[in-house]
Design an enzyme around this catalytic site. Structure first.
Site, PDB file in Angstrom:
ATOM      1  N   PRO A  17       0.843  -1.199   0.000  1.00  0.00           N
ATOM      2  CA  PRO A  17       0.000   0.000   0.000  1.00  0.00           C
ATOM      3  C   PRO A  17       0.877   1.247   0.000  1.00  0.00           C
ATOM      4  O   PRO A  17       1.994   1.221   0.489  1.00  0.00           O
ATOM      5  CB  PRO A  17      -0.746  -0.117   1.327  1.00  0.00           C
ATOM      6  CG  PRO A  17       0.171  -0.907   2.199  1.00  0.00           C
ATOM      7  CD  PRO A  17       0.898  -1.855   1.308  1.00  0.00           C
ATOM      8  N   SER A 266       8.031   5.165   9.037  1.00  0.00           N
ATOM      9  CA  SER A 266       7.973   3.994   8.164  1.00  0.00           C
ATOM     10  C   SER A 266       6.582   3.384   8.175  1.00  0.00           C
ATOM     11  O   SER A 266       5.743   3.723   8.997  1.00  0.00           O
ATOM     12  CB  SER A 266       9.012   2.967   8.605  1.00  0.00           C
ATOM     13  OG  SER A 266       8.476   2.200   9.656  1.00  0.00           O
ATOM     14  N   LYS A 267       6.388   2.454   7.249  1.00  0.00           N
ATOM     15  CA  LYS A 267       5.097   1.777   7.142  1.00  0.00           C
ATOM     16  C   LYS A 267       4.747   1.075   8.445  1.00  0.00           C
ATOM     17  O   LYS A 267       3.589   0.899   8.774  1.00  0.00           O
ATOM     18  CB  LYS A 267       5.142   0.750   6.008  1.00  0.00           C
ATOM     19  CG  LYS A 267       5.199   1.392   4.644  1.00  0.00           C
ATOM     20  CD  LYS A 267       5.012   0.369   3.542  1.00  0.00           C
ATOM     21  CE  LYS A 267       4.942   1.091   2.195  1.00  0.00           C
ATOM     22  NZ  LYS A 267       4.707   0.225   1.073  1.00  0.00           N
ATOM     23  N   ARG A 268       5.767   0.635   9.161  1.00  0.00           N
ATOM     24  CA  ARG A 268       5.517  -0.115  10.395  1.00  0.00           C
ATOM     25  C   ARG A 268       5.139   0.790  11.565  1.00  0.00           C
ATOM     26  O   ARG A 268       4.633   0.320  12.561  1.00  0.00           O
ATOM     27  CB  ARG A 268       6.754  -0.941  10.775  1.00  0.00           C
ATOM     28  CG  ARG A 268       6.976  -2.143   9.879  1.00  0.00           C
ATOM     29  CD  ARG A 268       8.296  -2.794  10.174  1.00  0.00           C
ATOM     30  NE  ARG A 268       9.413  -1.866  10.001  1.00  0.00           N
ATOM     31  CZ  ARG A 268       9.939  -1.534   8.827  1.00  0.00           C
ATOM     32  NH1 ARG A 268       9.440  -2.047   7.724  1.00  0.00           N
ATOM     33  NH2 ARG A 268      10.947  -0.687   8.735  1.00  0.00           N
TER      34      ARG A 268
END
Ligand code: GLU
Length: 514
Positions: A17, A266-268
């Protein structure tokens, strides 16, 4: 020379995504294009089939649509410069690879991935951890520069898989101007012989990116800072392909940092730190793990976009609330900063709250109608919106007070304990008797009656108002009670008074007797 037409592209890889940094890149490209009467192009960079993630491209398109960043060219739109998925452009790149080989700027490399790993391991043991395939090491590797012509031909006829690498020159300065950072100079001794074409016949990112920017007549490359290290290689590719005149201008956007400023967002980070990092909710197709999205949390796309615009750019004055049209008008690359922009989740809520307040009641009522489980009119919802909008951050909160729609069941214990006194019922009864005489049940009339009443009784409003609120809404706080009364109407107000005043009085008596 006539000015070049502004054409910019957003070029995500469908590897998952799009995170909010990706949307910001798309937004800046969009704003820049629209400001300069240019074209905004979506190109899907899917040359790395191993990293392809199911549903990612669809997600990217949905996210752009949600943010209302409409594309002029892209997958599914037929125009002369397509197709816009690199996997569908495979046949276009070979010609450029051949040109680079012929001019001596690229060469064939036969090293298998096992051999490359082994080489890196050996270098690590010899205390050279950052081994690179470059002008020094290439001679000891298996390639068309180190092997004899016969050996190379033999490998071709034996169909030994081979990649193509760029031949990085020794000790040359590559200079280019970045619209945000100014002049950037990198020495080729610090660059390696990157693979530009893989054994499977697919170009790598670098070659495909440059060739497509050229073929699509891109005038400005606006992308994240993480691509800055790749830019010198791209500049060299333009030079070696004799395309220098067509080379776009570069602008590398600052990083978006975590709220504490420590490192890249970040994505995390998202759900771990309690806020979404994705525009739309995403379900991982493999693990089925769900990551939250701004849309599902109730953000308006316009406030999400307004917030993102300010992560790296500012207009140079104190204006913060922008519509997309105003952003187009005020945006410029000159006002994009070099240093990382700290993401502030509280500020993103603030943006939503402000955009909510700027919406008309009828717009809000329209949104509320979609979620409202009660059978009420649009006009009624508009009035609820009017009363609630100063107190809400998200539009679903406009419906959070049930007392607008039905007689409440739960009530605020604390207000009841603090405010209901032995003389309360008497005051309440007398007040409602006065109220019953009010003919036009409008908030100012009700307020007048109330003011007169407390003057007559020589009491402060704190002695009565909280108890009236309790009777009518069950709450200790809320929007103007007089306006709530007008909205509920005389009949409902008198009805609630009849039921709830005795109920609270009984509770009071029970408590004082125990
Ligand atoms: N495909 C790259 C990405 O995924 C695009 C970098 C660029 O814009 O050149 O972000």
């Amino acid at each position: 020379m006539s000015e070049r037409k502004v054409r910019v592209r957003f070029a995500p890889s469908p590897t998952g995504p799009l995170h909010m940094g990706g949307i910001r890149t798309a937004l800046y490209n969009y704003l820049f294009a629209k400001k300069n009467n240019g074209d905004f192009i979506l190109r899907i960079e899917d040359t790395d089939q191993n990293r392809y993630v199911e549903g990612a491209e669809e997600y990217i398109i949905k996210a752009l649509n949600w943010c209302k960043l409409s594309i002029d060219e892209g997958p599914g739109l037929t125009t002369s410069k397509g197709p816009y998925r690199q996997s569908e452009r495979k046949h276009l790149y070979k010609k450029y690879v051949d040109q680079l080989i012929e001019s001596g700027h690229a060469y064939y490399a036969f090293d298998s991935s096992e051999e490359l790993t082994e080489m890196r391991e050996l270098a690590k043991k010899a205390k050279m951890p950052n081994w690179q395939y470059n002008s020094i090491t290439r001679n000891s590797m298996q390639n068309s520069l180190s092997l004899s012509k016969e050996e190379v031909d033999k490998r071709f006829s034996d169909n030994v898989p081979c990649a193509v690498r760029i031949k990085m020159p020794r000790n040359e300065d590559v200079r280019f101007f970045d619209e945000i950072r100014g002049w950037v100079v990198v020495n080729t001794n610090n660059m390696d012989d990157k693979v530009i074409y893989k054994a499977d016949g697919m170009p790598t990112y670098h070659l495909a990116n440059v060739v497509d920017d050229y073929l699509m007549e891109i005038s400005h490359v606006i992308r994240g800072e993480e691509w800055l290290p790749s830019a010198p290689l791209h500049v060299l590719l333009y030079k070696y392909l004799d395309l220098e005149k067509a080379m776009p201008k570069f602008a590398h956007l600052p990083l978006i940092l975590k709220p504490d400023g420590n490192g890249k967002l970040s994505k995390r980070d998202g759900d771990r730190l309690g806020f979404p990092v994705f525009p739309l909710q995403w379900t991982d197709p493999v693990t089925k793990e769900v990551s939250s999205g701004y849309r599902e949390k109730g953000y308006f796309p316009e406030s999400f976009v307004n917030m993102l615009a300010f992560l790296g750019w500012n207009p140079g004055n104190s204006k913060e609330l922008y519509t997309i049209e105003e952003l187009i008008k005020d945006f410029s690359l000159e006002r994009v900063g070099k240093s990382g922009a700290k993401f502030d989740p509280e500020k993103s809520k603030w943006f939503n709250q402000q955009h909510l307040r700027n919406k008309s009641n009828s717009e809000l009522a329209h949104l509320m109608l979609l979620d409202c489980k009660y059978n009420v009119s649009n006009a009624f919802l508009e009035k609820v919106a009017n009363l609630m909008k100063e107190r809400a951050t998200f539009h679903h909160e406009l419906l959070s007070e049930e007392y607008f729609f039905k007689i409440f069941e739960e009530y605020d214990e604390k207000t009841f304990r603090k405010k209901w006194k032995s003389n309360t019922l008497l005051l309440v009864n007398e007040f409602f008797a006065d109220l019953d005489l009010v003919e036009s049940f409008l908030s100012n009339q009700i307020e007048n009656t109330f003011q007169k009443f407390i003057e007559k009784k020589e009491i402060g409003m704190g002695a009565l108002l909280p108890c009236l609120r309790l009777i009518l809404t069950g709450k200790g706080m809320g929007p103007s009670l007089f306006s709530i009364m007008e909205l509920l109407g005389k009949q409902e107000v008198m009805h609630r008074y009849n039921i709830k005043s005795t109920l609270f009085e009984n509770l009071f008596l029970e408590k004082s007797n125990s």
